[in-house]
Design a protein around this motif. Structure first.
Motif, mmCIF file in Angstrom:
data_model
loop_
_atom_site.group_PDB
_atom_site.id
_atom_site.type_symbol
_atom_site.label_atom_id
_atom_site.label_comp_id
_atom_site.label_asym_id
_atom_site.label_seq_id
_atom_site.Cartn_x
_atom_site.Cartn_y
_atom_site.Cartn_z
ATOM 1 N N ARG A 56 103.701 71.013 27.526
ATOM 2 C CA ARG A 56 102.705 70.390 28.409
ATOM 3 C C ARG A 56 103.337 69.638 29.582
ATOM 4 O O ARG A 56 102.639 69.277 30.514
ATOM 5 N N ASP A 57 104.641 69.381 29.532
ATOM 6 C CA ASP A 57 105.331 68.675 30.614
ATOM 7 C C ASP A 57 106.356 69.605 31.238
ATOM 8 O O ASP A 57 107.251 70.102 30.543
ATOM 9 N N VAL A 58 106.216 69.840 32.552
ATOM 10 C CA VAL A 58 107.167 70.702 33.258
ATOM 11 C C VAL A 58 107.654 69.980 34.513
ATOM 12 O O VAL A 58 106.969 69.108 35.051
ATOM 13 N N ALA A 59 108.843 70.348 34.953
ATOM 14 C CA ALA A 59 109.446 69.663 36.110
ATOM 15 C C ALA A 59 109.968 70.665 37.118
ATOM 16 O O ALA A 59 110.401 71.766 36.766
ATOM 17 N N GLU A 60 109.921 70.245 38.380
ATOM 18 C CA GLU A 60 110.441 71.031 39.496
ATOM 19 C C GLU A 60 111.219 70.100 40.409
ATOM 20 O O GLU A 60 110.969 68.895 40.431
ATOM 21 N N ASN A 61 112.147 70.685 41.217
ATOM 22 C CA ASN A 61 112.932 69.824 42.103
ATOM 23 C C ASN A 61 112.864 70.222 43.575
ATOM 24 O O ASN A 61 113.447 69.559 44.420
ATOM 25 N N ARG A 62 112.130 71.314 43.892
ATOM 26 C CA ARG A 62 111.981 71.734 45.291
ATOM 27 C C ARG A 62 110.520 72.037 45.565
ATOM 28 O O ARG A 62 109.917 72.901 44.905
ATOM 29 N N ASP A 63 109.958 71.348 46.535
ATOM 30 C CA ASP A 63 108.528 71.508 46.793
ATOM 31 C C ASP A 63 108.170 72.941 47.182
ATOM 32 O O ASP A 63 107.124 73.452 46.775
ATOM 33 N N GLN A 64 109.036 73.620 47.933
ATOM 34 C CA GLN A 64 108.675 74.960 48.389
ATOM 35 C C GLN A 64 108.521 75.932 47.221
ATOM 36 O O GLN A 64 107.798 76.922 47.326
ATOM 37 N N ASP A 65 109.204 75.659 46.095
ATOM 38 C CA ASP A 65 109.027 76.470 44.884
ATOM 39 C C ASP A 65 107.889 75.923 44.027
ATOM 40 O O ASP A 65 107.119 76.681 43.433
ATOM 41 N N ALA A 66 107.801 74.606 43.959
ATOM 42 C CA ALA A 66 106.857 73.967 43.039
ATOM 43 C C ALA A 66 105.406 74.125 43.464
ATOM 44 O O ALA A 66 104.533 74.380 42.623
ATOM 45 N N ALA A 67 105.123 73.963 44.761
ATOM 46 C CA ALA A 67 103.722 73.960 45.213
ATOM 47 C C ALA A 67 102.993 75.264 44.865
ATOM 48 O O ALA A 67 101.911 75.227 44.260
ATOM 49 N N PRO A 68 103.552 76.444 45.199
ATOM 50 C CA PRO A 68 102.849 77.679 44.827
ATOM 51 C C PRO A 68 102.765 77.874 43.315
ATOM 52 O O PRO A 68 101.782 78.413 42.794
ATOM 53 N N LYS A 69 103.793 77.432 42.594
ATOM 54 C CA LYS A 69 103.787 77.579 41.131
ATOM 55 C C LYS A 69 102.694 76.714 40.500
ATOM 56 O O LYS A 69 101.973 77.150 39.605
ATOM 57 N N ALA A 70 102.607 75.467 40.979
ATOM 58 C CA ALA A 70 101.566 74.567 40.465
ATOM 59 C C ALA A 70 100.181 75.118 40.772
ATOM 60 O O ALA A 70 99.270 75.058 39.931
ATOM 61 N N ALA A 71 100.015 75.695 41.965
ATOM 62 C CA ALA A 71 98.716 76.283 42.338
ATOM 63 C C ALA A 71 98.378 77.457 41.424
ATOM 64 O O ALA A 71 97.231 77.620 40.986
ATOM 65 N N ALA A 72 99.394 78.276 41.102
ATOM 66 C CA ALA A 72 99.168 79.449 40.244
ATOM 67 C C ALA A 72 98.847 79.059 38.807
ATOM 68 O O ALA A 72 98.290 79.865 38.056
ATOM 69 N N CYS A 73 99.201 77.812 38.450
ATOM 70 C CA CYS A 73 98.974 77.342 37.071
ATOM 71 C C CYS A 73 97.955 76.195 37.024
ATOM 72 O O CYS A 73 97.909 75.445 36.047
ATOM 73 N N ALA A 74 97.148 76.097 38.070
ATOM 74 C CA ALA A 74 96.231 74.954 38.190
ATOM 75 C C ALA A 74 95.183 74.916 37.076
ATOM 76 O O ALA A 74 94.588 73.859 36.809
ATOM 77 N N ASP A 75 94.946 76.050 36.428
ATOM 78 C CA ASP A 75 93.944 76.092 35.354
ATOM 79 C C ASP A 75 94.499 75.568 34.030
ATOM 80 O O ASP A 75 93.751 75.426 33.057
ATOM 81 N N LEU A 76 95.788 75.272 33.964
ATOM 82 C CA LEU A 76 96.414 74.830 32.705
ATOM 83 C C LEU A 76 96.507 73.308 32.656
ATOM 84 O O LEU A 76 96.651 72.649 33.680
#
Length: 239
Positions: A56-76
């Protein structure tokens, strides 16, 4: 179970065993330590598989990678932690998906995070990143503020609308007095956390330890460990 899901499940089970053993050795309850899986460089499909496996806890360190990934997983139902050095021009994007920013290390960043969180109508958890390789008034090589700068930043977060001070974070330093001495570094972070909690008892999160040194972090008292390679595999080289 697909090949990748089976691989992740096996890796997660191995990491879980390590955390449980480290907790037992330290006389701590397993539920006192939260596993954050660092998904940087890996696709959203892996994040979805990890969610299926209970992460349930995930981490990212670069916004250009994180933003699209978070959007693709917004239903979780995931908690996103931002753990990289953060430039103020990325703040608006990061505050749109991150629940916790673990790399707060300067007053200007506090101001920018607060303004963006207010605009977005969100509350944001903040960890002050402590650089144990930095002298007084300096910033660390991998980001972070010197220990004597913690109080100033804590006061800035306290005063900033929409920000919540959750605690401290560190990355085991590669240079300076704690180089190669992870346990000593994490013990020092716990001492600093004790000082912080004396006046801010709710700021009790201590994020420390990665794949190679999670046992040292748990032994010292970390509440959160950030594990990437041990769960997802060796990262592909970034060009």
């Amino acid at each position: 179970m697909t090949g990748r899901k089976a691989e992740l499940a096996e890796n997660l089970a191995r990491v879980e065993e390590r955390i449980a053993a480290a907790c037992a050795a330290a006389g701590r309850k397993r539920e006192d330590v939260t596993l954050i899986v660092v998904t940087k460089t890996y696709p959203a499909s892996d994040v979805r598989l990890l969610h299926e496996l209970g992460v349930r806890d995930v981490a990212e360190n670069r916004d250009q990678d994180a933003a699209p990934k978070a959007a693709a997983c917004a239903d979780l139902d995931l908690r996103w932690h931002f753990v990289g050095q953060l430039q103020t021009n990325k703040v608006r994007s990061v505050t749109s998906y991150a629940d916790v920013v673990q790399s707060v290390d300067r007053p200007k960043l506090v101001t920018a995070l607060s303004a963006a969180a207010e605009r977005g109508g969100r509350e944001l958890g903040c960890l002050i990143q402590v650089a144990l390789d930095a002298g007084s008034g300096e910033r660390g090589e991998r980001g972070g503020v010197a220990p004597d700068g913690i109080e100033e930043l804590a006061a800035a977060v306290d005063a900033a609308p929409r920000l919540r001070l959750d605690g401290l974070m560190t990355v085991a330093p590669l240079a300076g007095p704690y180089a190669g001495r992870q346990r000593a570094a994490f013990d020092r972070l716990m001492d600093l956390s004790t000082v912080l909690r004396a006046t801010r008892p709710a700021a009790n999160m201590v994020s420390a330890g990665m794949s190679a040194d999670l046992e040292d972090a748990v032994a010292a008292g970390a509440t959160h460990v950030r594990i990437g390679t041990a769960v997802l595999g060796v990262r592909p080289r970034l060009g």
